[in-house]
Design an enzyme around this catalytic site. Structure first.
Site, PDB file in Angstrom:
ATOM      1  N   LYS A 139       1.463 -21.841 -39.485  1.00 53.33           N
ATOM      2  CA  LYS A 139       0.408 -22.870 -39.425  1.00 53.33           C
ATOM      3  C   LYS A 139      -0.086 -23.228 -40.828  1.00 53.33           C
ATOM      4  O   LYS A 139      -0.220 -24.398 -41.166  1.00 53.33           O
ATOM      5  CB  LYS A 139      -0.791 -22.389 -38.581  1.00 53.33           C
ATOM      6  CG  LYS A 139      -0.437 -22.077 -37.140  1.00 53.33           C
ATOM      7  CD  LYS A 139      -1.661 -21.669 -36.339  1.00 53.33           C
ATOM      8  CE  LYS A 139      -2.298 -20.368 -36.810  1.00 53.33           C
ATOM      9  NZ  LYS A 139      -1.452 -19.172 -36.635  1.00 53.33           N
TER      10      LYS A 139
ATOM     11  N   ARG B  40      -9.498 -21.009 -30.580  1.00 52.97           N
ATOM     12  CA  ARG B  40      -8.713 -19.803 -30.378  1.00 52.97           C
ATOM     13  C   ARG B  40      -8.747 -19.326 -28.923  1.00 52.97           C
ATOM     14  O   ARG B  40      -8.073 -18.378 -28.562  1.00 52.97           O
ATOM     15  CB  ARG B  40      -9.338 -18.751 -31.275  1.00 52.97           C
ATOM     16  CG  ARG B  40      -8.495 -17.640 -31.797  1.00 52.97           C
ATOM     17  CD  ARG B  40      -7.279 -18.120 -32.509  1.00 52.97           C
ATOM     18  NE  ARG B  40      -6.760 -17.091 -33.361  1.00 52.97           N
ATOM     19  CZ  ARG B  40      -6.680 -17.202 -34.676  1.00 52.97           C
ATOM     20  NH1 ARG B  40      -7.069 -18.284 -35.278  1.00 52.97           N
ATOM     21  NH2 ARG B  40      -6.176 -16.221 -35.376  1.00 52.97           N
TER      22      ARG B  40
ATOM     23  N   ARG C 192      -2.402  -8.769 -32.413  1.00 51.72           N
ATOM     24  CA  ARG C 192      -2.750 -10.193 -32.575  1.00 51.72           C
ATOM     25  C   ARG C 192      -1.818 -11.079 -31.751  1.00 51.72           C
ATOM     26  O   ARG C 192      -2.245 -12.059 -31.151  1.00 51.72           O
ATOM     27  CB  ARG C 192      -2.671 -10.587 -34.060  1.00 51.72           C
ATOM     28  CG  ARG C 192      -3.831 -10.024 -34.888  1.00 51.72           C
ATOM     29  CD  ARG C 192      -3.526 -10.048 -36.383  1.00 51.72           C
ATOM     30  NE  ARG C 192      -3.332 -11.381 -36.910  1.00 51.72           N
ATOM     31  CZ  ARG C 192      -2.620 -11.661 -37.990  1.00 51.72           C
ATOM     32  NH1 ARG C 192      -2.012 -10.703 -38.672  1.00 51.72           N
ATOM     33  NH2 ARG C 192      -2.508 -12.898 -38.402  1.00 51.72           N
TER      34      ARG C 192
ATOM     35  N   ARG D 197       4.544 -11.094 -46.384  1.00 51.08           N
ATOM     36  CA  ARG D 197       3.521 -12.081 -46.779  1.00 51.08           C
ATOM     37  C   ARG D 197       2.579 -11.479 -47.821  1.00 51.08           C
ATOM     38  O   ARG D 197       2.066 -10.381 -47.662  1.00 51.08           O
ATOM     39  CB  ARG D 197       2.713 -12.529 -45.557  1.00 51.08           C
ATOM     40  CG  ARG D 197       1.494 -13.353 -45.964  1.00 51.08           C
ATOM     41  CD  ARG D 197       0.940 -14.210 -44.854  1.00 51.08           C
ATOM     42  NE  ARG D 197       0.556 -13.472 -43.670  1.00 51.08           N
ATOM     43  CZ  ARG D 197       0.149 -14.060 -42.550  1.00 51.08           C
ATOM     44  NH1 ARG D 197       0.095 -15.377 -42.469  1.00 51.08           N
ATOM     45  NH2 ARG D 197      -0.190 -13.330 -41.519  1.00 51.08           N
TER      46      ARG D 197
ATOM     47  N   ARG E 271      -2.573  -8.887 -46.440  1.00 50.95           N
ATOM     48  CA  ARG E 271      -3.681  -8.954 -45.492  1.00 50.95           C
ATOM     49  C   ARG E 271      -3.756  -7.660 -44.697  1.00 50.95           C
ATOM     50  O   ARG E 271      -2.742  -7.148 -44.250  1.00 50.95           O
ATOM     51  CB  ARG E 271      -3.482 -10.143 -44.534  1.00 50.95           C
ATOM     52  CG  ARG E 271      -3.903 -11.441 -45.146  1.00 50.95           C
ATOM     53  CD  ARG E 271      -3.534 -12.643 -44.330  1.00 50.95           C
ATOM     54  NE  ARG E 271      -3.827 -12.561 -42.907  1.00 50.95           N
ATOM     55  CZ  ARG E 271      -3.759 -13.603 -42.085  1.00 50.95           C
ATOM     56  NH1 ARG E 271      -3.416 -14.799 -42.564  1.00 50.95           N
ATOM     57  NH2 ARG E 271      -4.019 -13.467 -40.805  1.00 50.95           N
TER      58      ARG E 271
HETATM   59  P1  G5P Z   1      -5.848 -16.565 -39.058  1.00 47.54           P
HETATM   60  O1  G5P Z   1      -5.991 -16.475 -40.512  1.00 47.54           O
HETATM   61  O2  G5P Z   1      -6.068 -17.839 -38.350  1.00 47.54           O
HETATM   62  P2  G5P Z   1      -3.389 -16.251 -37.622  1.00 47.54           P
HETATM   63  O3  G5P Z   1      -3.221 -14.931 -37.033  1.00 47.54           O
HETATM   64  O4  G5P Z   1      -3.629 -17.341 -36.661  1.00 47.54           O
HETATM   65  O5  G5P Z   1      -4.475 -15.956 -38.723  1.00 47.54           O
HETATM   66  P3  G5P Z   1      -1.687 -16.472 -39.785  1.00 47.54           P
HETATM   67  O6  G5P Z   1      -1.384 -15.005 -39.766  1.00 47.54           O
HETATM   68  O7  G5P Z   1      -2.569 -17.013 -40.857  1.00 47.54           O
HETATM   69  O8  G5P Z   1      -2.229 -16.858 -38.388  1.00 47.54           O
HETATM   70  P4  G5P Z   1       0.116 -18.701 -40.049  1.00 47.54           P
HETATM   71  O9  G5P Z   1      -0.909 -19.441 -40.835  1.00 47.54           O
HETATM   72  O10 G5P Z   1       0.541 -19.265 -38.742  1.00 47.54           O
HETATM   73  O11 G5P Z   1      -0.286 -17.194 -39.810  1.00 47.54           O
HETATM   74  O12 G5P Z   1       1.420 -18.479 -40.892  1.00 47.54           O
HETATM   75  P5  G5P Z   1       1.723 -18.687 -42.482  1.00 47.54           P
HETATM   76  O13 G5P Z   1       0.790 -17.886 -43.294  1.00 47.54           O
HETATM   77  O14 G5P Z   1       1.911 -20.130 -42.782  1.00 47.54           O
HETATM   78  O15 G5P Z   1       3.187 -18.041 -42.501  1.00 47.54           O
HETATM   79  C1  G5P Z   1       3.353 -16.652 -42.317  1.00 47.54           C
HETATM   80  C2  G5P Z   1       4.216 -16.089 -43.455  1.00 47.54           C
HETATM   81  O16 G5P Z   1       5.551 -16.561 -43.261  1.00 47.54           O
HETATM   82  C3  G5P Z   1       3.803 -16.548 -44.861  1.00 47.54           C
HETATM   83  O17 G5P Z   1       4.021 -15.491 -45.770  1.00 47.54           O
HETATM   84  C4  G5P Z   1       4.772 -17.722 -45.148  1.00 47.54           C
HETATM   85  O18 G5P Z   1       4.988 -17.895 -46.544  1.00 47.54           O
HETATM   86  C5  G5P Z   1       6.006 -17.246 -44.430  1.00 47.54           C
HETATM   87  N1  G5P Z   1       6.920 -18.286 -43.930  1.00 47.54           N
HETATM   88  C6  G5P Z   1       6.637 -19.514 -43.418  1.00 47.54           C
HETATM   89  N2  G5P Z   1       7.760 -20.149 -43.039  1.00 47.54           N
HETATM   90  C7  G5P Z   1       8.811 -19.291 -43.315  1.00 47.54           C
HETATM   91  C8  G5P Z   1      10.234 -19.377 -43.151  1.00 47.54           C
HETATM   92  O19 G5P Z   1      10.790 -20.368 -42.681  1.00 47.54           O
HETATM   93  N3  G5P Z   1      10.935 -18.279 -43.544  1.00 47.54           N
HETATM   94  C9  G5P Z   1      10.337 -17.155 -44.074  1.00 47.54           C
HETATM   95  N4  G5P Z   1      11.112 -16.123 -44.428  1.00 47.54           N
HETATM   96  N5  G5P Z   1       9.005 -17.052 -44.244  1.00 47.54           N
HETATM   97  C10 G5P Z   1       8.250 -18.096 -43.866  1.00 47.54           C
HETATM   98  O20 G5P Z   1      -6.839 -15.512 -38.357  1.00 47.54           O
HETATM   99  C11 G5P Z   1      -6.991 -14.209 -38.848  1.00 47.54           C
HETATM  100  C12 G5P Z   1      -8.077 -13.511 -38.068  1.00 47.54           C
HETATM  101  O21 G5P Z   1      -9.319 -14.205 -38.266  1.00 47.54           O
HETATM  102  C13 G5P Z   1     -10.094 -14.225 -37.078  1.00 47.54           C
HETATM  103  C14 G5P Z   1      -9.362 -13.344 -36.097  1.00 47.54           C
HETATM  104  O22 G5P Z   1      -9.813 -12.025 -36.249  1.00 47.54           O
HETATM  105  C15 G5P Z   1      -7.897 -13.489 -36.553  1.00 47.54           C
HETATM  106  O23 G5P Z   1      -7.087 -12.417 -36.129  1.00 47.54           O
HETATM  107  N6  G5P Z   1     -10.216 -15.608 -36.590  1.00 47.54           N
HETATM  108  C16 G5P Z   1     -10.899 -15.979 -35.508  1.00 47.54           C
HETATM  109  N7  G5P Z   1     -11.602 -15.278 -34.594  1.00 47.54           N
HETATM  110  C17 G5P Z   1     -12.182 -15.963 -33.586  1.00 47.54           C
HETATM  111  N8  G5P Z   1     -12.049 -17.291 -33.421  1.00 47.54           N
HETATM  112  C18 G5P Z   1     -11.350 -18.047 -34.317  1.00 47.54           C
HETATM  113  N9  G5P Z   1     -11.233 -19.376 -34.143  1.00 47.54           N
HETATM  114  C19 G5P Z   1     -10.732 -17.390 -35.416  1.00 47.54           C
HETATM  115  N10 G5P Z   1      -9.978 -17.810 -36.455  1.00 47.54           N
HETATM  116  C20 G5P Z   1      -9.671 -16.717 -37.155  1.00 47.54           C
HETATM  117 MG    MG Z   2      -2.837 -18.918 -41.613  1.00 46.80          MG
END
Ligand code: G5P
Ligand code: MG
Length: 217
Positions: free
Chosen positions: A18, A92, A170, A126, A159
């Protein structure tokens, strides 16, 4: 120059990309990226009241309580005003989706559908620059200097919620809570799903989709 205000939500499991796809949307379309996770992590670094409250929940892979989250996110959306945005990490669950729907007219929901095995492998590699939210991945988008942020040169960190046991929690929570939210948006004809294993195959499809949507293709 895009004249129409466009409000998009990006949905996908933890680690589905995302943040990565949102960055490209920012660069290509000039939308603002509103990321709940980035807002929380910045508050943790600054040790604000919100940061103090959120820290324990995040570290253990639980959701931050809805009242705190909706207040924070609605305040941010209000601050943004009449600008196009991509909303990442919010809503969420159904309660948050209801509050958002009462406040904002969403134009599109981009659903990233990435297999869990790919995600589990990815998040191990990551690294982030927490103050800015910039994200790296070893072997995918490496920092120019190992362990350092490209812009500030400050150290990168992993993280706390990327530990394997927290990631699986998660992912499980995501499936449980986001099913109904996706169904709610799908009933209103708002969801477009992008299925794949890599950002390089998904991004061109998202870009095409958004170009068509904002009528600038
Ligand atoms: P977050 O911060 O919202 P998540 O769990 O939804 O966290 P996250 O982990 O941030 O999502 P993402 O943004 O979907 O993941 O993914 P990203 O960071 O872009 O990509 C993941 C990794 O893969 C990166 O290192 C990237 O460089 C790599 N990558 C991408 N594409 C490729 C590819 O093609 N190949 C490879 N090899 N790598 C790739 O939420 C965190 C916490 O905050 C709270 C909760 O506690 C949650 O758990 N929270 C909330 N709580 C309640 N309500 C809400 N609305 C909340 N929002 C957050
Ligand atoms: Mg993210």
């Amino acid at each position: 120059m895009y004249t129409k205000i466009f409000r998009a939500v990006i949905i996908g499991a933890p680690g589905s990309g995302k943040g990565t796809i949102s960055d490209r949307i920012v660069k290509t379309f000039g939308f603002l990226h509103i990321s709940s996770g980035d807002i929380l992590r910045q508050n943790i670094i600054k040790n604000t009241d919100l940061g103090k409250k959120a820290q324990q929940y995040i570290a253990s892979g639980q959701l931050v309580p809805d009242d705190i989250m909706t207040k924070t996110m609605i305040a941010r959306i209000t601050e943004v005003g009449n600008k196009s945005y991509i909303l990442d990490g919010f809503p969420r669950n159904s309660a948050q989706a209801d509050i958002l729907a009462a406040r904002e007219q969403i134009d599109a929901v981009i659903n990233l559908d990435i297999p869990h095995d790919v995600i589990i492998e990815r998040v191990k590699h990551r690294w982030i620059h927490a103050p800015s939210g910039r994200v790296y991945n070893i072997g995918f988008n490496d920092p120019k200097v190992a362990g350092k942020d490209d812009i500030t040169g400050e150290p990168l960190t992993q993280r706390e919620d990327d530990k394997p046991e927290v990631v699986s929690k998660r992912l499980q929570l995501y499936d449980e809570l986001m099913g109904p939210v996706l169904a709610w948006y799908a009933e209103r004809g708002l969801v477009t799903s992008f299925k794949g294993r890599e950002t390089k195959e998904i991004w061109p499809r998202v870009e095409r989709f958004l170009k068509d949507k904002v009528n600038m293709g």
